[in-house]
Design an enzyme around this catalytic site. Structure first.
Site, short mmCIF file in Angstrom:
data_model
loop_
_atom_site.label_atom_id
_atom_site.label_comp_id
_atom_site.label_asym_id
_atom_site.label_seq_id
_atom_site.Cartn_x
_atom_site.Cartn_y
_atom_site.Cartn_z
N THR A 53 0.82 -1.21 0.00
CA THR A 53 0.00 0.00 0.00
C THR A 53 0.86 1.26 0.00
OG1 THR A 53 -1.47 1.32 1.40
CG2 THR A 53 -0.07 -0.23 2.53
N TYR A 108 -1.71 0.33 10.06
CA TYR A 108 -1.94 -0.37 8.79
C TYR A 108 -0.69 -0.29 7.91
CZ TYR A 108 -3.59 -1.03 4.00
OH TYR A 108 -3.71 -1.42 2.69
#
Ligand code: UDP
Length: 330
Positions: A116, A140
């Site tokens: 990501t 995250y």
């Protein structure tokens, strides 16, 4: 080719399964169906299983003997990761270790990994390239950066090869109308805007209008899910051709602010839904835009849906279809 796909019943996974399946690949999806759906798996077989069940995972891989693995299954919400970091380290790091160990025991050495843009944190330069330092600002992003480190070490230790694809903001739906994003709780901007237009929420909050951007709202690089699916196919072909491990950004190279996205969603839907401006959401960097020249140059990937209104239109068609599906189930 035989491909084992974790999280293949989810939003991005199901679009990639469709892209690979339509090219004739043999697919086994491994998914716990916590956010994915059986109906979303249009090709191959699905085994319902959890990555935390290391023995079952390894038995499943050993029986299937894939040539490559694509690993989507993960927890993906920035704000939730700030509230529940352990969930992110458990699901994204510990469970990935189970997968890597199972692959190792079964002699499977090719992996496409879902990473990501959140690994960059607040990049110093926009568009951000893969050589930028990794300074994630939320659990995250940290969890994904940790796995990237593990993959790097594993590749150095032996014959293991991987491509980590760093996704920017994935949106839209397959225009054929059979699959799209279908989470119980929508948190992503485009989906949330469209569900607000449909009346599922009474207002859309813009999380912050005092960021250091031209209109004060956050900027993101929105990539259509089918272009991202094509990037997986291209990356897999690149990996299997023996080109070695690689990290590649997946985005278009230009961004839109939250306010621009909301205006486009109102234009596409023709609905002037209620918008309120609120405070920052925890963990959000001001701007994330990809330099995707590595993906383009090394794999020949060319986007087909690089148009914000087109992305939103495909998502809007899918939202209307979801409403029909809900009505016909009643
Ligand atoms: N955002 C917003 N309102 C919403 C959802 C998101 O203002 O209801 C903003 C969010 O703060 C971020 C951008 O839209 O700046 C993209 O957020 P999203 O959750 O879609 O993806 P992320 O960038 O967190 O992966």
């Amino acid at each position: 080719m035989k491909i084992f796909v974790t999280g293949g019943a989810g939003y991005i996974g199901s679009h990639v399964v469709k892209a690979l399946g339509s090219k004739g690949h043999e697919i086994l999806v491994y998914d716990n169906l916590s956010t994915g759906h059986l109906w979303a798996v249009l090709y191959g077989r699905l085994i319902q299983g959890d990555l935390s069940d290391a023995a079952f995972l390894e038995d499943t891989i050993a029986a299937f003997q894939p040539e490559a693995v694509i690993h989507f299954a993960a927890s993906i919400q920035v704000e939730e990761s700030v509230r529940e970091p352990l969930k992110y380290y458990r699901n994204n790091v510990a469970n990935t270790l189970n997968l890597l160990e199972a692959m190792n025991h079964c002699g499977i050495c090719n992996l496409i990994y879902s990473s990501t843009a959140a690994v960059y944190g607040i990049p110093e330069t926009i568009p951000v390239s893969e050589i930028a330092p990794l300074c994630p600002i939320n659990p995250y992003g940290v969890s994904k950066a940790m796995v990237e480190s593990i993959l790097k070490d594993l590749a150095k230790s032996g014959s293991f090869s991987y491509i980590a694809l760093r996704y920017f903001n994935v949106a839209g739906a397959d225009p054929e109308g059979l699959i799209g994003q279908a989470y119980a709780e929508a948190t992503h901007l485009i989906t949330r805007s469209l569900k607000t237009a449909k009346g599922e929420y009474d207002r859309l909050s813009i999380y912050g209008t005092d960021y250091p951007t031209p209109d004060g709202s956050c900027i993101r690089d929105y990539i259509h899910v089918n272009d991202l699916a094509d990037a997986h196919v291209a990356a897999l072909e690149h990996l299997m051709a023996g080109n070695g491990s690689e990290i590649m950004n997946c985005g278009y190279g230009h961004g839109f602010s939250v306010k621009e996205v909301v205006a486009a969603a109102k234009h596409v839907t023709g609905i002037d839904f209620t918008v309120v401006e609120t405070g920052h959401r925890a963990g959000d960097p001001p701007a994330l835009v990809a330099n995707s020249s590595r993906l383009r140059n090394k794999t020949g990937w060319t986007p087909r849906y690089d148009d914000l209104e087109l992305i939103i239109r495909t998502a809007w068609e899918w939202e209307k279809r979801l409403s029909q599906m809900a009505t016909s189930r009643k």
